[in-house]
Enzyme design. Sequence first.
Site, PDB file in Angstrom:
ATOM      1  N   ASP A  14       9.372   2.647  -0.865  1.00 49.35           N
ATOM      2  CA  ASP A  14       8.405   3.318   0.002  1.00 49.35           C
ATOM      3  C   ASP A  14       8.774   2.957   1.443  1.00 49.35           C
ATOM      4  O   ASP A  14       8.440   1.885   1.942  1.00 49.35           O
ATOM      5  CB  ASP A  14       6.991   2.851  -0.351  1.00 49.35           C
TER       6      ASP A  14
ATOM      7  N   TYR B 244       0.867  -1.179   0.000  1.00 51.39           N
ATOM      8  CA  TYR B 244       0.000   0.000   0.000  1.00 51.39           C
ATOM      9  C   TYR B 244       0.900   1.224   0.000  1.00 51.39           C
ATOM     10  O   TYR B 244       1.809   1.321   0.826  1.00 51.39           O
ATOM     11  CB  TYR B 244      -0.890  -0.015   1.237  1.00 51.39           C
TER      12      TYR B 244
ATOM     13  N   LYS C 143       5.553   9.352   8.579  1.00 49.87           N
ATOM     14  CA  LYS C 143       5.479   8.845   9.944  1.00 49.87           C
ATOM     15  C   LYS C 143       6.637   9.349  10.825  1.00 49.87           C
ATOM     16  O   LYS C 143       6.606  10.484  11.247  1.00 49.87           O
ATOM     17  CB  LYS C 143       5.372   7.320   9.919  1.00 49.87           C
TER      18      LYS C 143
HETATM   19  N1  HOZ Z   1      -3.685   3.108   6.478  1.00 44.24           N
HETATM   20  C1  HOZ Z   1      -2.929   3.476   7.605  1.00 44.24           C
HETATM   21  C2  HOZ Z   1      -2.128   2.361   8.146  1.00 44.24           C
HETATM   22  N2  HOZ Z   1      -1.422   1.558   7.223  1.00 44.24           N
HETATM   23  C3  HOZ Z   1      -3.741   4.183   8.685  1.00 44.24           C
HETATM   24  C4  HOZ Z   1      -5.010   3.561   9.050  1.00 44.24           C
HETATM   25  C5  HOZ Z   1      -5.874   4.483   9.911  1.00 44.24           C
HETATM   26  O1  HOZ Z   1      -5.391   5.457  10.471  1.00 44.24           O
HETATM   27  O2  HOZ Z   1      -7.046   4.185  10.010  1.00 44.24           O
END
Ligand code: HOZ
Length: 429
Positions: free
Chosen positions: A240, A145, A268
């Site tokens: 990434d 992702y 992050k």
């Molecule tokens: N998609 C993020 C983690 N891989 C954040 C998910 C969230 O904050 O709901």
Amino acid sequence: MKQDERSTLLYERAKKRIPGGVNSPVRACRSVGRNPLFIDRAQGSRMTDADGNEFIDFVGSWGPLILGHRHPAVIAAIEKALERGVSFGAPVDLEVELAEMVVEAVPSVEMVRMVNSGTEATMSAIRAARAFTKRDLLVKFDGCYHGHADTLLVAAGSGIATLNIAGSPGVPEDTIRQTVSLPYNDTEAFNRFMAEQGGRVAAVIVEPVAGNMGLVPPHPAFLEALREQASKNGSVLIFDEVMTGFRLSYGGAQALYNVTPDMSCFGKIVGGGMPVGAYGGKKEIMEQIAPEGPVYQAGTLSGNPLAMAAGIATLKELQKPGFYETLEECSARLSDGVLRLAEQLGMPLAVNRVGSMMSFFFTDQPVNNFEDAKTSNLERFAEYYNRMLKKGIYLPPSQFEALFVSAAHETADVDLFLAAAEDALSRFS
Ligand code: HOZ
């Protein structure tokens, strides 16, 4: 655990005004069959919800909080920056300082641009790579992702996997026609594809350690093949490192596996918990970015002084001798403990860990890619999640996310986790 009355009320209110009641889907906790808890405050390894329930937090804001909540050095840096102003929309010394720190930490990054999120970082890196190569085709890997930009919502992990969404409506077919997703860790499939199509590939983007299909380590030969084929075909290799940057080592996954990408994306940790992303790489690629070059990318809040200050303070803590060694010890204690428990209970569980990121999959087979991750028994995961929560352990509410250990976790926190896990897992037998 006390009642979650206030969380429930807040969720009811939220659902009326915010889609799904949340500002990011996974945290809605739907895949684990419960309502989200609203958080009131946090300190160190502990988080307290709106009803006063206390948890040991193993989400860490999904990765940024490698020092735990409200680390004194980070809070002091934000307070100091706040005295000067919240946002200027003009250059500030702190941006230069953080950019220099990133370049020093990650030798493959010669120049870096600060943005506001990981999504912005990957989206902009791809634009730069496409402009540089004068090609359009993008290769990614199933279950990785890279944020929610149109081009990247193909066979994606994280919330897309959690909600079992095949592809998002609203993404034009034409846009994703230029994206090819291949199986993660499948060196042969990748080599085959590049032998046929390599000359058309602008960029190969990968999570060098996948964290969005649950934690899946790379086969070192896979990463080496990406490097080799990208060089051979004149494609840009993008790592990434939004999750892994500054987490798996100060130089990220690329230092750990000794594979050098052309471009890297961060987020992050680099913002110390504030909304920051960054992308960077070889000078000749980054010099194309406006106003130095014609590739457009901009942002009013990019390089925000509070965010830069939090990032700088965090990175300084990470440079202290023994930081990563201590984190590794604590993380190994946790994953070894869970592995031992599963063995004692004769329970099929795949335990994947790299440094302070890990996942436990409820499957009897090793998990090396997205297809393997999907063999996990998701009902079991949901039960385990809810049992752990009742015992005061706050986990990512999805099988397709990683658990994060921070420097604020003490041995006692890990022991409490293991005691809760013993109870949660033994109830399956
Ligand atoms: N998609 C993020 C983690 N891989 C954040 C998910 C969230 O904050 O709901």
